[in-house]
Design a protein around this motif. Structure first.
Motif: not given
Length: 251
Positions: A132, A108-109, A241, A243, A84-87, A154
């Motif tokens: 990250y 996050a995507r 931000q 991850a 997962g990568r996002g905020t 997502h």
């Protein structure tokens, strides 16, 4: 007999690395050097020994040992693992030191890391630390470096409920997991903290609205995402931000 598909992917990662660095796609770091070093080792090993199909068998997946502090997925089977990568998103009542940030969800995507989880858990554990530091691709459906992972879905909140939508495209429907918090532990020492610290590891259980045989989700290997201790100097709403790796279990 054939090479494991994942090894082909890892080879592509290794070969792509110099071009990425020359184009300044992201900064060279000790973490990236170590990651690509391990990739090279696995490629070399695969040339001599790993030639069996079924490399992405989810039954081989296990949670990291630090997750033993949370309720275990007793009797459940691992289904998928996603990076997962996002905020992480927060609000502040005012910008003074007497107010504290309030978590209002995350966006996050999710990138499919199931094969890496099944075969190279040490690489998987390092992915959030690297991710990250890397911006999300402008093209939502592009693969995510440094492991060329494909988009799986997502993560967001619907009416304050953590949702994981794994239906990426009309041809890739892996279900929807609606969840609630079941437990949490602090990120282990050494986790990448970012500016304010790594968000806790979480144990989530599925709730009504889930599509598919999912029963629990674990957020582990977190990197950054925590807010400042107070709202002093902060805007009414802000994002941090982060991850993490997400493990999906079902029956």
């Amino acid at each position: 007999m054939r090479f494991v598909p994942l090894i082909i992917c890892l080879a592509a990662i290794s070969l792509a690395a110099p071009t990425q660095f020359l184009n300044d796609a992201y900064d060279w770091t000790d973490e990236l050097a170590e990651f690509y070093g391990k990739v090279s080792q696995y490629i070399n090993t695969a040339r001599h020994s790993i030639r069996v199909p079924g490399a992405c068998e989810a039954s081989k997946i296990a949670l990291p040992s630090h997750a033993s502090g949370m309720t275990g997925p007793s009797g459940l089977k691992p289904r998928y693992v996603a990076l997962g990568r996002g905020t992480q998103n927060y609000t502040c009542a005012d910008s003074t030191s007497t107010s504290t940030p309030v978590a209002v969800g995350a966006v996050a995507r999710l990138y499919n890391a199931t094969c890496i989880a099944a075969n190279y858990p040490d690489l998987l554990a390092k992915l959030p630390d690297l991710a990250y530091r890397i911006p999300l691709p402008t093209n939502e459906y592009a693969s995510f470096p440094p492991a060329n992972l494909v988009l799986m879905g997502h993560h967001f909140f619907t009416d304050a409920i953590p949702e994981f939508n794994l239906n990426t495209t009309p041809k890739k429907h892996n279900g929807i997991v609606m969840t609630k918090k079941g437990g949490a532990i602090d990120a282990p020492p050494g986790a990448v903290s970012g500016q304010y610290g790594a968000v806790p590891w979480l144990y989530l259980t599925s709730t009504d609205g889930t599509v598919g045989n999912y029963k629990s989700v674990y957020r582990v290997n977190t990197a950054a995402g925590s807010p400042p201790k107070t709202c002093e100097g902060m805007p009414p709403a802000f994002q941090i931000q982060y991850a993490a790796n997400y493990y999906f279990f079902g029956e």
